[in-house]
Scaffold this motif. Structure first.
Motif, mmCIF file in Angstrom:
data_model
loop_
_atom_site.group_PDB
_atom_site.id
_atom_site.type_symbol
_atom_site.label_atom_id
_atom_site.label_comp_id
_atom_site.label_asym_id
_atom_site.label_seq_id
_atom_site.Cartn_x
_atom_site.Cartn_y
_atom_site.Cartn_z
ATOM 1 N N ARG A 145 40.554 -40.159 -16.629
ATOM 2 C CA ARG A 145 40.685 -38.725 -16.881
ATOM 3 C C ARG A 145 40.182 -37.913 -15.713
ATOM 4 N NH1 ARG A 145 39.395 -36.382 -22.762
ATOM 5 N NH2 ARG A 145 40.677 -37.787 -24.004
ATOM 6 N N GLU A 146 38.942 -38.207 -15.289
ATOM 7 C CA GLU A 146 38.354 -37.360 -14.250
ATOM 8 C C GLU A 146 39.145 -37.463 -12.954
ATOM 9 O OE1 GLU A 146 37.059 -39.865 -15.939
ATOM 10 O OE2 GLU A 146 35.420 -40.877 -14.904
ATOM 11 N N LEU A 193 42.294 -35.421 -13.436
ATOM 12 C CA LEU A 193 41.969 -34.000 -13.476
ATOM 13 C C LEU A 193 41.886 -33.455 -12.056
ATOM 14 C CD1 LEU A 193 41.013 -31.373 -14.589
ATOM 15 C CD2 LEU A 193 38.848 -32.409 -15.215
ATOM 16 N N GLN A 227 44.659 -31.060 -10.172
ATOM 17 C CA GLN A 227 44.240 -29.730 -9.689
ATOM 18 C C GLN A 227 44.711 -29.523 -8.255
ATOM 19 O OE1 GLN A 227 39.979 -29.802 -10.316
ATOM 20 N NE2 GLN A 227 40.135 -28.178 -11.833
ATOM 21 N N LEU A 283 44.281 -31.161 -18.849
ATOM 22 C CA LEU A 283 43.136 -30.264 -18.640
ATOM 23 C C LEU A 283 43.325 -29.469 -17.355
ATOM 24 C CD1 LEU A 283 40.310 -32.751 -19.636
ATOM 25 C CD2 LEU A 283 41.018 -30.731 -20.911
ATOM 26 N N GLN A 311 43.414 -25.451 -17.027
ATOM 27 C CA GLN A 311 42.429 -24.702 -16.236
ATOM 28 C C GLN A 311 43.115 -23.870 -15.163
ATOM 29 O OE1 GLN A 311 39.385 -27.306 -14.781
ATOM 30 N NE2 GLN A 311 38.745 -27.831 -16.865
ATOM 31 N N ASN A 371 38.156 -24.003 -7.385
ATOM 32 C CA ASN A 371 38.582 -25.353 -7.709
ATOM 33 C C ASN A 371 37.692 -26.393 -7.011
ATOM 34 O OD1 ASN A 371 40.029 -27.627 -8.070
ATOM 35 N ND2 ASN A 371 41.965 -26.813 -7.330
ATOM 36 N N LEU A 381 35.803 -33.263 -19.849
ATOM 37 C CA LEU A 381 36.857 -34.189 -20.261
ATOM 38 C C LEU A 381 37.045 -34.191 -21.770
ATOM 39 C CD1 LEU A 381 35.874 -37.211 -18.007
ATOM 40 C CD2 LEU A 381 37.524 -35.404 -17.527
#
Ligand SMILES: Nc1ncnc2c1ncn2[C@@H]1O[C@H](COP(=O)(O)OP(=O)(O)OP(=O)(O)O)[C@@H](O)[C@H]1O
Ligand SMILES: Nc1ncnc2c1ncn2[C@@H]1O[C@H](COP(=O)(O)OP(=O)(O)OP(=O)(O)O)[C@@H](O)[C@H]1O
Ligand SMILES: [Mg+2]
Ligand SMILES: [Mg+2]
Lengths: 290, 355, 534, 355
Positions: free
Chosen positions: A171-172, A175, A179, A204, A208, B65, B273
């Motif tokens: 996930r991280e 992400l 981005q 996510l 965001q 970001n 998460l």
């Protein structure tokens, strides 16, 4: 008939529901066949082949009846698996192929990628900009990427913006990569991820970045993915599902048969990977992790 | 020389910022130019290749970001700074992050793990659980190192493994999901700044938290007696002990702080998460140490600063963001990242030569 | 003795200098350590190099040894200009330096340290352990060292490390042998031995450059004296007219009063420190008292256990038994913190290893012990710290460009003064000084002696460990002589004399470790102390 | 320190044979009992639970099995020992292993990577390619650290990343397979011992190679002048420099040796797996360092021994073998491994206290 007393299992990583579902499927079946006190040892190789070789050697040393493995490499295990066979141990593979096993049950990763991306193409009207978020350089990942490319290749109006970023399958990782890619590409219509963990990460990132008009698909059909897909307005639209519990169950069942001289009908079974969408999500029976 | 210094002695005068700081300040400034060069370098490279992309890179949103992406590593690295200043090291930060993340998420998620004692706690205690579990692990590290006098490296190498195992165990190697945690704002919320209405310019809480951690740590290290003692222990433990400093206490504090910050990083990760599992933070210890060392903190202890660590973390963050935006494939990213780090150290050397 | 490099031995014409340095200059950032210094050294001479701390002595010698490359200047041997790049090439020219700052590898044995970089090799270029130990033993015997070649260097005291440093230089065949404060850490007996060696080397025709802050050593040894001040060569003095006052004046730039403060009879106050039957591995049931306003000197040979005793009293090491009373009240001292709370201060002998925080500023180092006292809510009271530091700087006349500069940049004397300042800041009742004037120039020495007197007068009880006999005699109101971890003798003001102190210190049971006095006679031709002298 | 020094001087007399060796020997012996205790402990645990399993554990085949499994980590750890003895560290060993493995396999496999220059080399040069590529990387590490005077930690952290990237690049992240490599015997062959015929007792070449590496390294460190200089540099670089030792040379040698041994480990891995890819050896640096430190080598340099490292590696090997045979699953293995390492250090402390 030979009794099942101990099973050695080595899978990719722990802490990922897919693998713990594999483990659960296998464990439950082993208990069913060998009784409650059958010993199932589950290890993780983290895609370190040498480590997996050692694990298998240790299984041999501890004289298990059956080795159920998720191969970290298609060829590298051949010698040690031969050793296991020589020691009279039944060796079955799941989730991925390897030489020297007696039976293999796996999802068709290429097909999984293809199905997922065909649906993706349909959703965006067969045209637009697509990002393929890749993963660590291992066979399954390559297959899922290639399968997707096959599907998208049929549509000249679909442009692949990126397919070489490693989101580490987490996930991280996804992400962050997503981005950055969104920053790079102002216009994106769809994102394909090599697994659901990554898909959630991308989801996510899109949220965001407050970006709209982007849809997501991936591979796995994990509980979290499905619950996300079920949400009415979710942009996560599809995931081609694997059934790790069944995979684990089947591997042990067939392995037990081989143990007792019952050769399987076919030595390679490719499990179908139906695409889970908003339509059919409600009827889908999801994974059951440990 | 002797003569004029005598005059100085006569005039006495005020204490200018003491050397520890000076060195650290120099070192951290040393890396600030490097960061700037790096940033400009990326901008230039992108501009040549596509001005649009370049403007995206320097856009406010991408800047935020980047800050958001580095925030977690920064919090870990600042905790690591305390430990390294004492001359130690903590390899277990990644594991502590994972452990506190799963513990916190279980507490936050009723019925997450059936039969887990943690689930008997009220979800409102989740944040406390994150910080508490991290703090506890940190205290254990510190106690072993301070009182049993074990080598920090081998100790935290061992606890890294053990804590990682515990992180898997508490959730049976599965994933705790909870999309409606009460503290989700930490991970994905933004702090409305004054001029929000007009400019829509808000700062993610992740960044705000990292900033708070940095300022608080700077204050402890630079303004408090305890901070001075941390530098003293790292500089010369023998001498520190002979001046009556409670060395064990200083050590325990440093590792505890590192643990608590890891716990905080765990909360940040979980909140971002909306889930947690035992695999979180694998290998983060090296990123954290890299940030600290890039920031000019000496691995043998006694010299360094939080400011330096912050810059070190930013260098790493700008690098991966920039490379991805440039569309460098992940293989080449590995190659370039290493080279950039070496270049950074080299530039810093050059600067110090001249200065 | 065979060595890696055997420089060509040409007949010396005594008029012509073996070694000449012309207009050597060196700057370190702001400080100009050397400003056009010239030096001439002849064979068969012991050439003393004198100067205050920071005068540039070591820097000049490091230039010779190839450790520091000068900004300007030339070096010539036997008239030919030579280029020295690196310690190895200096050694190739027969130049060897006994460094002032001890550089011992604690992880290695004594032998390995002595032969570091010039290890004896066997046929196949392998390490020749036999030769290594045999040759080290030879050299150690010659120095009268009390430890074996196999001893781990980690177990050596400062003084013993100094002997290893000396041995390092002696294994090479030198034409010019430089000794930078070789006796700083040695006590009388080892010094005697060293002098014997120096003299015999001079007979062999080796030129010796000798640096020391001990005047009487210069009187004894020097054939010629060159004086430096602030990196400049002030002048040269021939043997005939060597005379203390003159040298000191050249060094300091002004005439200096008597080295030791005029002794005003101190009147014994009440007992401040009372140590009773204190014991550890090295110290055996030692009891002693220190009175308000008095200076007690702890004399003795290297390894007599003086430092250990001090560390026990201060709680730096754990004592097996014994009680410590301060102002009559028993103080339970288990760690330095307790001692400090009880008003005991300890300035260790190993300045860099145990005293200074080299990365921190002069100010931070001086205020270390009181940061807590002035702190509000655990915050450093920087204003107060600045004030305290400034006061101390003035009071002890610490010569530092600023309180913010790294203390590493100060000369030995000033570092020592800064350390003293650190401890004066806590206003101690008992002040234990361990070799307080080691490697410190005469000016600074004087200041420290005066300071000690001042403190004593103000009611502090001072316990001063010293291996410098003249110092012991000059400063002490009472002398405790330690030997083998016991107090061998106590000498009152009236009884104090070199002979008595040495006698008490030397009387050793093991003959093998006893330096046979006649032996000293043979080499030095100087009157030696016999055990029965008292 | 000063204190006990005073003592020695006072008591004068008896001193051990060679100090350094004594210290190192003690340290390594210190861990030998720990290894034995561990081994017996496992045997006991298994015996209680199933005598059959216990006898499998101590069987000749499993013993060889353990030796074979540790051999690769042992070779890496011995290389690491050189570096750590100089007071440095090499985080890039795992990456160097992967790099040399893929390079060697490409050379060994005609047409492995189309258009790769490496494929133009004759396969017979494969072994040279393994060692050479490792050596080259090691030399680069050493050169940067010795001549640019960079911190070993940050330098090898950077090269770790870069070299890993190169390892992926040369094979485009794929896998080089070759089941009929000429050097397959290294990985899976056995050395026929004299009594082979009767007892069928053969030693795998992997083990033989590790043994040779250990003996050779022991000889270099203990019997040669260069070895002495390595200890000197690690003990007090300043002193080493002042006594005319060529410190840079010593450093370059140590890192080069570490690199070459990593290359050898790469060859061993590739030969064992009959394939190579860029993912090999991830995280191995920590295992190697753990073995070195467990073996009693001091991370600040100057103190340590190859023997210690060998024992350290064995402790780690026996641990994972024993735990798996005991049927402990991964989660618990993590937990237990860490605790065992701590216990090992603790036992060692106790022994030294008494001794
Ligand atoms: N008088 C003092 N005594 C002991 N330690 C001190 C003293 N003054 C400062 N320190 C310590 O030295 C370091 C520098 O402290 P100082 O307060 O001067 O830093 P600062 O200038 O506030 O920090 P920065 O340079 O980041 O702005 C801190 O560790 C502080 O605890
Ligand atoms: N490495 C260095 N860096 C900066 N300054 C230095 C360095 N070495 C010496 N100095 C300065 O150069 C001057 C001369 O130092 P040097 O050590 O030669 O004096 P010295 O005569 O040997 O003093 P002492 O009698 O205390 O040994 C001093 O002001 C010292 O602070
Ligand atoms: Mg000097
Ligand atoms: Mg002493």
């Amino acid at each position: 008939e030979k009794k099942l007393t101990s099973v050695g299992m080595t899978v990719g990583v722990l802490g990922n529901p897919f693998f713990s579902s594999l483990a659960k499927g296998a464990t439950d079946e082993a208990r069913k066949l060998g009784g409650p006190d059958v010993k199932v040892t589950v290890l993780a190789h983290n895609w370190d082949v040498s480590k997996q070789v050692s694990q298998i050697e240790n299984f041999i040393a501890s004289k298990v009846d059956m080795i159920v493995l998720d191969p970290a490499d298609p060829k590298a295990l051949t010698p040690v698996l031969a050793k296991a066979r020589a020691a009279g141990i039944t060796v079955v593979a799941l989730d991925d192929a390897s030489e020297g096993v007696q039976y293999t049950i796996m999802a068709d990763s290429v097909a999984a990628g293809r199905n997922s991306c065909e649906y993706l193409a349909k959703e965006i009207g067969n045209k637009g900009n697509v990002i393929l978020v890749s993963g660590p350089p291992v066979t399954t990942v390559f297959d899922r990427i290639n399968g997707c490319k096959e599907a998208l290749a049929k549509h000249p109006d679909i442009k692949i913006l990126s397919d070489d970023q490693d989101a580490k399958g987490t996930r991280e990782g996804a992400l962050q990569v997503t981005q950055d890619l969104l920053t790079r590409f102002p216009k994106v219509d769809a994102i394909y991820n090599i697994n659901d963990q990554c898909a959630i990460g991308s989801l996510l990132a899109v949220k965001q970045a407050r970006r709209t008009g982007i849809i997501l698909t991936s591979v796995d059909g994990s509980p979290e993915a499905v619950s996300e897909i079920k949400k009415p307005h979710s942009i996560f639209v599809a995931s081609s599902a694997q059934d790790p519990n069944e995979m684990g169950r089947n591997a042990v069942e067939v392995g037990f048969g081989i143990m007792n001289g019952k050769a399987p009908a076919q030595t390679l079974v490719l499990m179908p990977t139906p695409v889970i969408t908003k339509e059919n999500a409600s009827t889908y029976v999801g994974w059951k992790p440990l | 020389m002797t003569s004029n210094s005598t005059n100085v002695a006569a005039t006495g005068g005020v204490v200018p910022p003491n050397s520890t700081q000076k060195v650290a300040l120099l070192a951290s400034l040393g890396m600030l130019p490097v960061l700037v060069v790096l940033y400009i370098g990326f901008y230039g490279a992108m501009y040549l290749h596509d001005p649009g992309v370049a403007s995206n890179f320097i856009s406010q949103s991408n800047t935020i970001n980047i800050l958001q992406q580095v925030s977690i590593n920064m919090v870990l690295a600042i905790g690591m700074t305390f430990v390294i200043l004492t001359g130690g090291i903590d390899l277990s930060v990644g594991a502590m992050l994972a452990f506190s993340a799963v513990v916190g998420m279980i507490v936050a998620t009723p019925g997450a793990v059936t039969g887990s004692l943690l689930n008997t706690l009220p979800p409102s205690l989740a944040l406390a659980a994150f910080l508490g579990s991290g703090l506890l692990m940190g205290l254990l590290n510190g106690a072993v190192i301070a009182f049993l006098d074990f080598s920090p490296f081998i100790t935290t190498l061992a606890t890294m493994t053990t804590i990682r195992g515990l992180a898997y165990l508490v959730v049976n190697g599965s994933n705790v999901l909870n999309t409606d945690i009460t503290f989700g704002w930490i991970g994905n919320g933004v702090m409305q700044t004054l001029f929000d209405r007009q400019t829509g310019f808000d700062i993610p809480w992740l960044v705000v938290i990292a900033a708070i951690v940095a300022v608080a740590s700077w204050f402890i290290l630079r303004r408090t007696v305890l901070g001075g003692h941390i530098y003293a222990v790292g500089g010369n433990a023998q001498a520190a002990r002979l001046t009556g400093i409670n060395v064990s206490l200083v050590l325990v504090f440093s590792y505890a702080a590192c643990g608590m910050f890891s716990g905080l990083a765990g909360a940040m990760t979980a909140a971002r998460l909306l889930s947690a599992n035992g695999n979180l933070g694998v290998g983060y210890e090296l990123d954290a140490i890299a940030a600290v060392v890039l920031g000019g903190t000496r691995l043998t202890g006694g010299v360094g600063s939080v400011l330096g660590t912050v810059i070190g973390a930013l260098i790493i963050g700008v690098m991966s963001n920039g490379l991805t935006i440039l569309g460098v494939s992940s293989f080449w990213q590995y190659v370039v990242k290493g080279l950039v780090i070496l270049a950074a150290v080299f530039l810093d050397r050059m600067r110090q030569r001249r200065g | 003795m065979p060595a890696q490099t055997t420089p060509s031995h040409m007949p010396h014409d005594r008029a012509r200098p073996v070694l000449e340095m012309q207009d050597v200059s060196k700057r370190f950032g702001a400080t100009s350590a050397l400003a056009g210094v010239s030096l001439q050294v002849h064979a068969h001479e012991i050439h003393a190099l004198m100067g205050e701390n920071g005068a540039g002595k070591s820097t000049l010698m490091k230039v010779l040894a190839g450790v520091i490359t000068p900004d300007a200047g030339s070096i010539s041997m036997d008239g030919q200009t030579i280029a020295i790049d690196g310690p190895a090439s200096a050694r190739a020219h027969g130049i060897n330096l006994i460094y002032q700052e001890l550089s011992i590898a604690a992880n290695l044995s004594v032998a390995q340290n002595v032969f570091m970089g010039s290890e004896p090799r066997s046929r196949f270029g392998l390490l020749d352990k036999q030769a290594l130990h045999a040759r080290t033993r030879q050299i150690l015997d010659r120095l009268g060292a009390s430890f074996a070649p196999e001893t781990p260097a980690a177990l050596l005291s400062i003084a013993e490390q100094q002997q290893v440093e000396i041995a390092r230089a002696l294994i090479h065949r030198s034409r010019v042998l430089i000794m930078d404060e070789p006796t700083a850490a040695l006590s009388e007996r080892e010094t005697e031995r060293l002098f014997g060696i120096i003299r015999s080397l001079r007979e062999e025709g080796i030129a010796i450059i000798y640096i020391s802050h001990r005047m009487d050593e210069v009187d004894l040894l020097a054939d010629r004296v060159t004086v430096l001040r602030d990196g400049q060569r002030i002048g040269e003095i021939q043997k005939a007219d060597i005379e203390r006052g003159r040298i000191v004046q050249m060094m300091v730039g002004r005439p200096l009063a008597e080295l030791f403060p005029r002794e005003e009879r101190f009147k014994a106050g009440d007992c401040v420190l009372e140590v009773e039957r204190i014991a550890s591995e090295q110290v055996h049931d030692v009891s002693f008292k220190a009175y308000k306003g008095e200076i007690v000197a702890l004399a003795g040979l290297i390894g007599a256990g003086r430092t250990e005793l001090a560390r026990l009293v201060f709680g730096a090491d754990v004592r097996r038994s014994g009680t410590i009373r301060v102002n009559g009240a028993e103080a339970s001292i288990r760690r330095p913190r307790d001692a400090i709370r009880a008003g005991i201060a300890y300035v260790p002998e190993d300045r860099k290893g145990q005293g200074l925080l080299l990365d921190m500023s002069v100010g931070a180092n001086m205020t270390m012990n009181v940061v807590k006292r002035f702190a509000r809510f655990g915050m450093v009271n920087r204003a107060a710290m600045a004030r305290v530091a400034a006061e101390l700087k003035v009071r002890l006349n610490v010569k530092a460009a600023s309180l913010g500069m790294p203390i590493a940049g100060l000369s030995g004397g000033n570092q020592q003064k800064a350390l003293l300042a650190r401890w004066l800041a806590i206003k101690p009742v008992v002040l234990i000084l361990d070799e307080p004037t080691r490697g410190i120039d005469i000016g600074a020495k004087m200041e420290i002696y005066n300071l000690m007197r001042e403190l004593a007068a103000s009611g502090v009880a001072i316990v001063c460990i010293s291996s410098d006999l003249p110092e012991v005699i000059g400063i002490a109101d009472r002398v405790l002589v330690m030997r083998e971890g016991r107090i061998a003798a106590e000498l009152s003001r009236t009884e104090i004399s070199q002979e008595r102190v040495m006698a008490a210190a030397l009387e050793l049971p093991q003959a093998d470790r006893l330096v046979v006095p006649e032996h000293i006679d043979a080499q030095t031709g100087r009157m030696s102390f016999r055990p029965d002298a008292s």
